[in-house]
Design a protein around this motif. Structure first.
Motif, PDB file in Angstrom:
ATOM      1  N   ASP A 164      38.609  25.277  -2.945  1.00  0.00           N
ATOM      2  CA  ASP A 164      39.012  24.091  -2.187  1.00  0.00           C
ATOM      3  C   ASP A 164      37.894  23.489  -1.354  1.00  0.00           C
ATOM      4  O   ASP A 164      38.135  22.618  -0.523  1.00  0.00           O
ATOM      5  CB  ASP A 164      40.180  24.438  -1.269  1.00  0.00           C
ATOM      6  CG  ASP A 164      39.808  25.539  -0.277  1.00  0.00           C
ATOM      7  OD1 ASP A 164      38.783  26.218  -0.506  1.00  0.00           O
ATOM      8  OD2 ASP A 164      40.539  25.720   0.718  1.00  0.00           O
ATOM      9  N   ARG A 165      36.660  23.926  -1.573  1.00  0.00           N
ATOM     10  CA  ARG A 165      35.560  23.431  -0.736  1.00  0.00           C
ATOM     11  C   ARG A 165      34.224  23.714  -1.402  1.00  0.00           C
ATOM     12  O   ARG A 165      34.138  24.480  -2.360  1.00  0.00           O
ATOM     13  CB  ARG A 165      35.603  24.122   0.627  1.00  0.00           C
ATOM     14  CG  ARG A 165      35.238  25.606   0.585  1.00  0.00           C
ATOM     15  CD  ARG A 165      35.565  26.289   1.883  1.00  0.00           C
ATOM     16  NE  ARG A 165      36.993  26.338   2.119  1.00  0.00           N
ATOM     17  CZ  ARG A 165      37.548  26.735   3.263  1.00  0.00           C
ATOM     18  NH1 ARG A 165      36.768  27.102   4.263  1.00  0.00           N
ATOM     19  NH2 ARG A 165      38.855  26.756   3.412  1.00  0.00           N
ATOM     20  N   VAL A 166      33.190  23.101  -0.844  1.00  0.00           N
ATOM     21  CA  VAL A 166      31.801  23.392  -1.214  1.00  0.00           C
ATOM     22  C   VAL A 166      31.053  23.704   0.069  1.00  0.00           C
ATOM     23  O   VAL A 166      31.085  22.915   1.016  1.00  0.00           O
ATOM     24  CB  VAL A 166      31.138  22.208  -1.947  1.00  0.00           C
ATOM     25  CG1 VAL A 166      29.649  22.463  -2.147  1.00  0.00           C
ATOM     26  CG2 VAL A 166      31.811  21.966  -3.286  1.00  0.00           C
ATOM     27  N   ALA A 202      35.544  14.757   9.727  1.00  0.00           N
ATOM     28  CA  ALA A 202      34.148  15.041   9.391  1.00  0.00           C
ATOM     29  C   ALA A 202      34.018  16.467   8.866  1.00  0.00           C
ATOM     30  O   ALA A 202      34.873  17.325   9.126  1.00  0.00           O
ATOM     31  CB  ALA A 202      33.269  14.848  10.618  1.00  0.00           C
ATOM     32  N   PRO A 203      32.958  16.781   8.123  1.00  0.00           N
ATOM     33  CA  PRO A 203      32.776  18.153   7.643  1.00  0.00           C
ATOM     34  C   PRO A 203      32.648  19.149   8.787  1.00  0.00           C
ATOM     35  O   PRO A 203      32.106  18.828   9.856  1.00  0.00           O
ATOM     36  CB  PRO A 203      31.466  18.073   6.845  1.00  0.00           C
ATOM     37  CG  PRO A 203      31.315  16.636   6.488  1.00  0.00           C
ATOM     38  CD  PRO A 203      31.923  15.864   7.610  1.00  0.00           C
ATOM     39  N   GLN A 204      33.161  20.335   8.568  1.00  0.00           N
ATOM     40  CA  GLN A 204      33.035  21.387   9.567  1.00  0.00           C
ATOM     41  C   GLN A 204      31.588  21.881   9.610  1.00  0.00           C
ATOM     42  O   GLN A 204      30.955  22.081   8.571  1.00  0.00           O
ATOM     43  CB  GLN A 204      33.968  22.537   9.242  1.00  0.00           C
ATOM     44  CG  GLN A 204      33.972  23.644  10.287  1.00  0.00           C
ATOM     45  CD  GLN A 204      34.905  24.778   9.913  1.00  0.00           C
ATOM     46  OE1 GLN A 204      35.498  24.766   8.840  1.00  0.00           O
ATOM     47  NE2 GLN A 204      35.046  25.748  10.783  1.00  0.00           N
ATOM     48  N   VAL A 205      31.052  22.069  10.817  1.00  0.00           N
ATOM     49  CA  VAL A 205      29.675  22.504  11.001  1.00  0.00           C
ATOM     50  C   VAL A 205      29.672  23.799  11.808  1.00  0.00           C
ATOM     51  O   VAL A 205      30.309  23.888  12.860  1.00  0.00           O
ATOM     52  CB  VAL A 205      28.827  21.439  11.724  1.00  0.00           C
ATOM     53  CG1 VAL A 205      27.376  21.909  11.843  1.00  0.00           C
ATOM     54  CG2 VAL A 205      28.891  20.120  10.986  1.00  0.00           C
ATOM     55  N   LEU A 206      28.969  24.814  11.304  1.00  0.00           N
ATOM     56  CA  LEU A 206      28.840  26.095  11.987  1.00  0.00           C
ATOM     57  C   LEU A 206      27.365  26.390  12.176  1.00  0.00           C
ATOM     58  O   LEU A 206      26.546  26.073  11.310  1.00  0.00           O
ATOM     59  CB  LEU A 206      29.500  27.214  11.182  1.00  0.00           C
ATOM     60  CG  LEU A 206      30.966  26.989  10.774  1.00  0.00           C
ATOM     61  CD1 LEU A 206      31.433  28.079   9.834  1.00  0.00           C
ATOM     62  CD2 LEU A 206      31.855  26.945  12.012  1.00  0.00           C
ATOM     63  N   PRO A 236      37.105  18.253  -0.623  1.00  0.00           N
ATOM     64  CA  PRO A 236      37.099  17.226  -1.682  1.00  0.00           C
ATOM     65  C   PRO A 236      37.086  15.797  -1.180  1.00  0.00           C
ATOM     66  O   PRO A 236      36.520  14.914  -1.842  1.00  0.00           O
ATOM     67  CB  PRO A 236      38.384  17.543  -2.458  1.00  0.00           C
ATOM     68  CG  PRO A 236      38.553  19.020  -2.296  1.00  0.00           C
ATOM     69  CD  PRO A 236      38.086  19.314  -0.898  1.00  0.00           C
ATOM     70  N   ARG A 237      37.647  15.531  -0.011  1.00  0.00           N
ATOM     71  CA  ARG A 237      37.646  14.154   0.497  1.00  0.00           C
ATOM     72  C   ARG A 237      36.237  13.682   0.868  1.00  0.00           C
ATOM     73  O   ARG A 237      35.988  12.479   0.980  1.00  0.00           O
ATOM     74  CB  ARG A 237      38.560  14.043   1.719  1.00  0.00           C
ATOM     75  CG  ARG A 237      38.110  14.842   2.923  1.00  0.00           C
ATOM     76  CD  ARG A 237      38.988  14.581   4.133  1.00  0.00           C
ATOM     77  NE  ARG A 237      38.604  15.362   5.286  1.00  0.00           N
ATOM     78  CZ  ARG A 237      39.058  16.565   5.581  1.00  0.00           C
ATOM     79  NH1 ARG A 237      39.956  17.133   4.770  1.00  0.00           N
ATOM     80  NH2 ARG A 237      38.660  17.204   6.675  1.00  0.00           N
ATOM     81  N   HIS A 238      35.322  14.636   1.049  1.00  0.00           N
ATOM     82  CA  HIS A 238      33.953  14.274   1.423  1.00  0.00           C
ATOM     83  C   HIS A 238      33.082  13.950   0.215  1.00  0.00           C
ATOM     84  O   HIS A 238      31.975  13.427   0.393  1.00  0.00           O
ATOM     85  CB  HIS A 238      33.306  15.421   2.212  1.00  0.00           C
ATOM     86  CG  HIS A 238      34.002  15.725   3.495  1.00  0.00           C
ATOM     87  ND1 HIS A 238      34.364  17.014   3.859  1.00  0.00           N
ATOM     88  CD2 HIS A 238      34.431  14.916   4.490  1.00  0.00           C
ATOM     89  CE1 HIS A 238      34.960  16.980   5.029  1.00  0.00           C
ATOM     90  NE2 HIS A 238      35.026  15.726   5.432  1.00  0.00           N
ATOM     91  N   PHE A 239      33.533  14.304  -0.990  1.00  0.00           N
ATOM     92  CA  PHE A 239      32.714  14.011  -2.167  1.00  0.00           C
ATOM     93  C   PHE A 239      33.574  13.432  -3.296  1.00  0.00           C
ATOM     94  O   PHE A 239      33.444  13.811  -4.458  1.00  0.00           O
ATOM     95  CB  PHE A 239      31.946  15.253  -2.651  1.00  0.00           C
ATOM     96  CG  PHE A 239      32.760  16.515  -2.769  1.00  0.00           C
ATOM     97  CD1 PHE A 239      33.445  16.823  -3.934  1.00  0.00           C
ATOM     98  CD2 PHE A 239      32.826  17.404  -1.719  1.00  0.00           C
ATOM     99  CE1 PHE A 239      34.172  17.987  -4.053  1.00  0.00           C
ATOM    100  CE2 PHE A 239      33.550  18.587  -1.820  1.00  0.00           C
ATOM    101  CZ  PHE A 239      34.218  18.879  -2.991  1.00  0.00           C
ATOM    102  N   VAL A 240      34.409  12.462  -2.917  1.00  0.00           N
ATOM    103  CA  VAL A 240      35.149  11.709  -3.927  1.00  0.00           C
ATOM    104  C   VAL A 240      34.155  10.977  -4.807  1.00  0.00           C
ATOM    105  O   VAL A 240      33.191  10.373  -4.320  1.00  0.00           O
ATOM    106  CB  VAL A 240      36.107  10.706  -3.250  1.00  0.00           C
ATOM    107  CG1 VAL A 240      36.837   9.880  -4.312  1.00  0.00           C
ATOM    108  CG2 VAL A 240      37.096  11.437  -2.356  1.00  0.00           C
TER     109      VAL A 240
END
Length: 308
Positions: A164-166, A202-206, A236-240
């Motif tokens: 579900d993510r990259v 926004a994408p999660q940042v760690l 997935p919404r970040h790389f449609v």
């Protein structure tokens, strides 16, 4: 705040006159880019034939992740079979055989200036495709490949697709203690900024300054206390597919350059403020100096005493 360009402006401006304007010129120059990438633009045979060569530290790694197919697709008609000595990849443009349409020539120049961006985009494209495949086949626990791109000395980009993510991990080297302090402040702001309602999507940042993330903890690479790890979790919404994907790839590639550029700008601003404050203190000290009074002294006979 300044956002860096995705393309190399120097390459675009250099090739615009001969390729777009079809004006032959003698060229012999070396252009450098971020991450130690260098280019050579020359006319070794005649003014009508332009040779463009590129040297990139991680070029061979990118070939493993689909870069060769991209090069054939985007630049196939201009690829030089015999690469120039000392470089990884070469193109050659004959001004007499270029497209007649001016817009096509402008597009060609733009693609050449974006060659570094297009090469680095291939691992991201592959990871996005893998994620879509896992999701379509409902593989909730896949065994994905961890792609490693050693694009700088002691610095690496790690990319791994999940169901579900990259996940994208940057290992970045801070050579000075002050850089590490400024970097920690910047990266902590990336982490905290996502709490704002306006950028919840926004994408999660760690950020980790000591232990590497779990995705790369099994690697046997030597640990360095001056290396920090920044993890981006892309959903997935970040790389449609389409403009959103292209923009995401372009922006995340420049993260390391963006970070260190603003660290240097912050240090320069701090130094200028410190110098201004020192000058202000010196003015105060100069005004505080007591002036020695000039007292006229006379002898008993009434003559003025003058000391040599």
């Amino acid at each position: 705040m300044i956002l860096l360009d995705y393309h190399n402006v120097v390459i675009e401006e250099t090739l615009k006159q001969p390729i777009v304007g079809l004006e032959p010129a003698v060229l012999e120059m070396t252009v450098v880019d971020f991450d130690g990438v260098s280019y050579r633009i020359s006319t070794p045979q005649s003014k009508n034939i332009i040779r463009f060569s590129m040297l990139m530290q991680c070029f061979k790694e990118l070939i493993q992740w689909g870069a060769q197919e991209m090069l054939q697709k985007e630049y196939g008609a201009y690829i030089l079979p015999q690469t120039e000595s000392g470089y990884d990849f070469s193109l050659e443009f004959d001004l007499q055989k270029l497209p007649e349409d001016k817009e096509e020539r402008e597009t060609l120049v733009k693609k050449v200036s974006l060659i570094k961006r297009n090469l680095l985009a291939q691992p991201f494209e592959r990871a996005f495709e893998q994620q879509a495949q896992y999701e379509a086949e409902e593989q909730t626990n896949p065994t994905p490949i961890l792609m490693q791109i050693h694009y700088r000395d002691q610095e690496t980009i790690y990319i791994q697709a999940q169901y579900d993510r990259v996940t994208v991990i940057f290992s970045t080297l801070f050579k000075e203690e002050t850089d590490r302090i400024f970097g920690r402040v910047f990266l902590q702001e990336f982490v905290d900024a996502r709490r704002r309602p306006a950028i919840q999507k926004a994408p999660q940042v760690l950020y980790s300054s000591k232990d590497p993330p779990l995705e790369i903890r099994h690697l046997t690479e030597p640990q360095n206390e001056n290396v920090g790890y920044v993890t981006f979790v892309l959903f997935p919404r970040h790389f449609v597919e389409g403009e959103v994907r292209e923009k995401t790839i372009s922006q995340i590639q420049l993260f390391r350059d963006y970070l260190h550029y603003h660290i240097k700008c912050s240090k320069a601003y701090m130094h200028s403020r410190m110098r201004a404050r020192v000058q202000a203190f010196l003015k105060v000290l100069n005004r505080a100096k007591p002036e020695s009074p000039t007292v006229e002294k006379k002898t008993i006979t009434g003559k003025t005493l003058v000391r040599a």
